[in-house]
Design a protein around this motif. Structure first.
Motif, PDB file in Angstrom:
ATOM      1  N   GLU A   6      -0.703  41.362  40.626  1.00  0.00           N
ATOM      2  CA  GLU A   6      -1.187  40.355  39.689  1.00  0.00           C
ATOM      3  C   GLU A   6      -2.487  39.723  40.186  1.00  0.00           C
ATOM      4  O   GLU A   6      -2.740  39.659  41.400  1.00  0.00           O
ATOM      5  N   SER A   7      -3.278  39.246  39.257  1.00  0.00           N
ATOM      6  CA  SER A   7      -4.481  38.484  39.588  1.00  0.00           C
ATOM      7  C   SER A   7      -4.825  37.579  38.424  1.00  0.00           C
ATOM      8  O   SER A   7      -4.259  37.713  37.330  1.00  0.00           O
ATOM      9  N   GLY A   9      -4.787  34.078  38.498  1.00  0.00           N
ATOM     10  CA  GLY A   9      -4.275  32.721  38.563  1.00  0.00           C
ATOM     11  C   GLY A   9      -5.313  31.765  39.114  1.00  0.00           C
ATOM     12  O   GLY A   9      -6.386  32.165  39.571  1.00  0.00           O
ATOM     13  N   LEU A  20      -4.318  36.329  32.949  1.00  0.00           N
ATOM     14  CA  LEU A  20      -3.713  37.015  34.080  1.00  0.00           C
ATOM     15  C   LEU A  20      -3.764  38.518  33.847  1.00  0.00           C
ATOM     16  O   LEU A  20      -3.657  38.984  32.713  1.00  0.00           O
ATOM     17  N   CYS A  22      -2.216  42.347  35.365  1.00  0.00           N
ATOM     18  CA  CYS A  22      -1.193  43.038  36.150  1.00  0.00           C
ATOM     19  C   CYS A  22      -1.622  44.498  36.231  1.00  0.00           C
ATOM     20  O   CYS A  22      -1.527  45.221  35.232  1.00  0.00           O
ATOM     21  N   TYR A  94       4.764  36.211  37.755  1.00  0.00           N
ATOM     22  CA  TYR A  94       5.040  37.556  38.246  1.00  0.00           C
ATOM     23  C   TYR A  94       5.023  38.544  37.087  1.00  0.00           C
ATOM     24  O   TYR A  94       5.514  38.239  35.997  1.00  0.00           O
ATOM     25  N   THR A 118       1.141  35.437  41.191  1.00  0.00           N
ATOM     26  CA  THR A 118      -0.127  34.716  41.238  1.00  0.00           C
ATOM     27  C   THR A 118       0.129  33.276  40.807  1.00  0.00           C
ATOM     28  O   THR A 118       0.850  33.035  39.839  1.00  0.00           O
ATOM     29  N   GLN A 119      -0.455  32.339  41.529  1.00  0.00           N
ATOM     30  CA  GLN A 119      -0.191  30.921  41.285  1.00  0.00           C
ATOM     31  C   GLN A 119      -1.040  30.414  40.123  1.00  0.00           C
ATOM     32  O   GLN A 119      -2.261  30.620  40.084  1.00  0.00           O
TER      33      GLN A 119
END
Length: 124
Positions: A6-7, A9, A20, A22, A94, A118-119
């Motif tokens: 993931e990216s 965030g 986001l 994935c 997620y 990713t937060q």
């Protein structure tokens, strides 16, 4: 078995947007549902959205039209566009791949491969 990353965030103000991503590696991406879940501190993992291998979409009840899930099979990537973000959307997001090919669900047990998360923080 797919490997997912993931990216996208980050920190955003209430009312803002994030997208986001994935990214998957593996041979069966195009035949698997991909889902997004989130988990806030002290809370259980919660279903956010899913997209099937045919492009069918499903969303958690709290989404209320604010999020859109999409997929690009050529890039082996699923996106989650999140608009009108609220503080309660804060958590780790997620992505996960369906446990079997051409199998879909909304519970964590329906998914077999998970990314690291990713937060997302929504705060002023």
């Amino acid at each position: 078995q797919l490997h997912l990353v993931e990216s996208g965030g980050g920190l955003v103000q209430p009312g803002g947007s994030l997208r986001l991503s994935c990214a998957a590696s593996g041979d069966t991406f195009s035949s698997r549902a991909i889902g997004w879940f989130r988990q806030a501190p002290g809370k259980e993992r919660e279903f956010v959205a899913t997209i099937t291998w045919t492009g069918g979409e499903g969303y958690g009840g709290f989404v209320e039209g604010r999020f859109t899930i999409s997929r690009d099979n050529a890039k082996k990537t699923v996106y989650l566009q999140m608009n009108h973000l609220r503080s309660e959307d804060t958590g780790i997001y997620y992505c996960a791949a369906g446990r079997y090919e051409r199998y879909s669900g909304v519970n964590p047990n329906d998914f077999g491969s998970w990314g690291q998360g990713t937060q997302v923080t929504v705060s002023s």
